[in-house]
Design an enzyme around this catalytic site. Structure first.
Site, mmCIF file in Angstrom:
data_model
loop_
_atom_site.group_PDB
_atom_site.id
_atom_site.type_symbol
_atom_site.label_atom_id
_atom_site.label_comp_id
_atom_site.label_asym_id
_atom_site.label_seq_id
_atom_site.Cartn_x
_atom_site.Cartn_y
_atom_site.Cartn_z
ATOM 1 N N HIS A 72 28.219 -24.857 -1.228
ATOM 2 C CA HIS A 72 29.229 -25.846 -1.626
ATOM 3 C C HIS A 72 29.086 -26.316 -3.180
ATOM 4 O O HIS A 72 28.149 -27.187 -3.238
ATOM 5 C CB HIS A 72 29.846 -26.769 -0.940
ATOM 6 C CG HIS A 72 30.307 -26.638 0.296
ATOM 7 N ND1 HIS A 72 31.112 -27.399 1.238
ATOM 8 C CD2 HIS A 72 30.585 -25.337 1.189
ATOM 9 C CE1 HIS A 72 31.684 -26.767 2.232
ATOM 10 N NE2 HIS A 72 31.346 -25.625 2.104
ATOM 11 N N PRO A 292 27.571 -42.779 6.888
ATOM 12 C CA PRO A 292 27.499 -41.310 6.841
ATOM 13 C C PRO A 292 28.399 -40.930 5.420
ATOM 14 O O PRO A 292 28.234 -39.798 5.430
ATOM 15 C CB PRO A 292 28.106 -40.780 8.063
ATOM 16 C CG PRO A 292 28.746 -41.872 8.762
ATOM 17 C CD PRO A 292 28.062 -43.254 8.346
ATOM 18 N N LYS A 296 23.737 -39.028 3.622
ATOM 19 C CA LYS A 296 22.331 -39.040 3.158
ATOM 20 C C LYS A 296 21.248 -39.302 4.215
ATOM 21 O O LYS A 296 20.215 -39.113 3.875
ATOM 22 C CB LYS A 296 22.557 -40.576 2.347
ATOM 23 C CG LYS A 296 23.161 -40.234 1.093
ATOM 24 C CD LYS A 296 22.343 -39.233 0.085
ATOM 25 C CE LYS A 296 23.403 -38.776 -1.156
ATOM 26 N NZ LYS A 296 23.037 -37.398 -1.550
ATOM 27 N N TYR A 384 25.410 -37.577 -5.010
ATOM 28 C CA TYR A 384 25.612 -36.801 -3.729
ATOM 29 C C TYR A 384 24.802 -35.606 -3.736
ATOM 30 O O TYR A 384 24.555 -35.116 -2.489
ATOM 31 C CB TYR A 384 27.274 -36.520 -3.865
ATOM 32 C CG TYR A 384 27.604 -35.652 -2.678
ATOM 33 C CD1 TYR A 384 27.859 -34.457 -2.541
ATOM 34 C CD2 TYR A 384 28.479 -36.597 -1.717
ATOM 35 C CE1 TYR A 384 28.643 -33.866 -1.518
ATOM 36 C CE2 TYR A 384 29.053 -35.957 -0.493
ATOM 37 C CZ TYR A 384 29.019 -34.625 -0.485
ATOM 38 O OH TYR A 384 29.550 -33.953 0.742
HETATM 39 C C1 PHB Z 1 29.766 -33.972 8.836
HETATM 40 O O1 PHB Z 1 29.649 -34.484 10.056
HETATM 41 O O2 PHB Z 1 30.093 -32.662 8.787
HETATM 42 C C2 PHB Z 1 29.459 -34.701 7.702
HETATM 43 C C3 PHB Z 1 29.489 -36.213 7.742
HETATM 44 C C4 PHB Z 1 29.445 -37.136 6.824
HETATM 45 C C5 PHB Z 1 29.619 -36.508 5.375
HETATM 46 C C6 PHB Z 1 29.683 -35.143 5.218
HETATM 47 C C7 PHB Z 1 29.891 -34.339 6.392
HETATM 48 O O3 PHB Z 1 29.456 -37.282 4.520
#
Ligand code: PHB
Ligand code: APR
Length: 389
Positions: A72, A292, A296, A384
């Protein structure tokens, strides 16, 4: 029984540490309380930073991630229906790879099984002993039989609820914590993702995230009160709420279906200092937790493991203790930067009822700054995609 490094926990941190040490001829024993299927059944985010993906390559387990992971180059921020794509590649010449943590864990487990390195599943009454001295031991019970492992070091990779951090005397450890007044209700569905990249949405009704595990399996989240319950959420109610928080054009493209997993996760920021106690080291969720929002968790576990593996390899190969003496300070410097970013991104995107109109205006100003300032966008992109390890 004896090993050089006894590792508690067969999550990403424990398995990756075992892999890196084993490749340098250092003997390890991994002790895991759950069974193999339970560990593999955990549904967890998998947005790999550039450095984490490189580490998996260096550990010799990156092949499937490179073949099946989704590269991505950007993410979308949506603020009250206003969409804005952050082009990570253009901003910081970096990308992320979407590859579920379950897959990382499976690749690491398979690699360990192929070499025959020791791992005990279903261990009970695990207890680290004498880690303040020069002869630490790890005690555990397997199939009703008690075992004691003599070792040089213990690696506490046993997650937030593990035994290792809890075994440290209260006067030897300091914790820092922020608990958020909401959780994430997550749904897994076998439908194509609503968009080719992740969408982080702020809406007056609450935060929402559109993510994925592959091109045929999607992962969605909505912010819910921390005392909410999965029983309150039918699939239909979830899909309606998700649509309400997305831009109209995105909501129109959403392909819904029967959830194959549905759960609520609490959000907290947590750091324990230090991360070393004599001959015992903490790595990953055993030492810190991030909300989340910034994806990270797995990446911090990987950078802790990088530092700890380097330090232990230096100890055995060069008979130097400088790496292990500097591990905690080095790891915590990166941990706190990731904690800051995860807290900041959570503050930007979620609804905080107690912050009132002033808080909402600050969030709007933050979004406007991000969408009009190259420096602000580069700062988000840099964090990020992952700060240097
Ligand atoms: C995911 O579970 O795909 C996920 C969770 C938190 C994020 C990004 C992806 O910041
Ligand atoms: N004895 C043995 N094993 C234990 C014990 C114990 N007393 N307590 C916990 N464990 C095991 C858990 O069953 C789990 O398999 O330790 C492992 C810890 O794994 P994680 O919780 O996944 O933590 P970590 O390896 O640090 O990975 C961090 O995983 O939890 C996500 O969001 C987190 O993405 C981040 C990543």
């Amino acid at each position: 029984m004896r090993t050089q490094v006894a590792i508690v926990g067969a999550g990403p941190a424990g398995l990756l540490l075992g892999r890196l040490l084993e490749r340098r001829g250092i003997d390890t024993l991994i002790i895991e309380q759950r069974d193999r299927d339970y560990v593999l059944g955990r549904i967890r985010a998998g947005v790999l930073e550039h450095e984490t993906a490189d580490m998996l390559d260096q550990a010799g387990i990156g092949k499937r991630m490179r073949a099946e992971g989704l590269v991505h180059d950007g993410i979308e921020l949506c603020f009250d229906g206003e969409r804005h794509r952050l082009d990570l590649r253009a901003l910081v010449d970096r990308h992320v790879i979407v590859y579920g943590q379950t897959e990382v864990t499976a690749d690491l487990m398979r690699a360990r099984e192929q070499t025959g390195a020791r791992i005990v599943y279903g261990a009970e009454d695990v207890m680290p002993l004498d880690f303040g001295g020069s002869q630490p031991r790890l005690r555990y019970t397997e199939n009703g039989i008690s075992h004691e492992v003599a070792c040089d070091f213990i690696a506490g990779c046993d997650g937030f609820h593990g035994i290792c951090r809890q075994s440290v005397p209260d006067n030897a450890i300091t914790s820092f914590e922020r608990i958020y007044p909401f959780g994430w209700l997550g749904v897994l569905v076998d439908q194509p993702p609503v968009a080719p990249e992740l969408i982080y949405a702020h809406h007056a009704r609450g935060f929402a995230l559109c993510s994925m595990r592959s091109n045929t399996r999607s992962r969605y989240y909505v912010q819910v009160p921390s005392d909410d319950s999965v029983e309150n959420w039918s699939d239909d109610r979830f899909w309606d709420e998700l649509r309400a928080r997305l831009s109209p054009e995105t909501a129109e493209c959403l392909q819904t279906g029967i959830s194959i997993e549905k759960s609520i996760a609490p959000l907290r920021s947590f750091v324990a200092e230090p991360m070393r106690f004599g001959r015992m080291f903490l790595a990953g969720d055993a030492a810190h937790i991030v909300p989340p929002t910034g994806a990270k968790g797995l990446n911090l576990a990987a950078s802790d493991v990088r530092y700890l593996a380097d330090a232990l390899i230096e100890y055995y190969e060069e008979k130097s203790t400088s790496g292990i003496d500097g591990y905690s300070e080095r790891a915590l410097r990166r941990v706190w930067k990731a904690e800051r970013f995860s807290w900041w991104m959570t503050s930007l995107l979620h609804v905080f009822p107690e912050s009132g109109g002033f808080g909402r205006r600050i969030q709007r100003a933050e979004f406007d700054y991000l969408t009009t300032s190259l420096a602000a966008a580069q700062s988000l992109a840099e964090n990020y995609t992952g700060l240097p390890v």
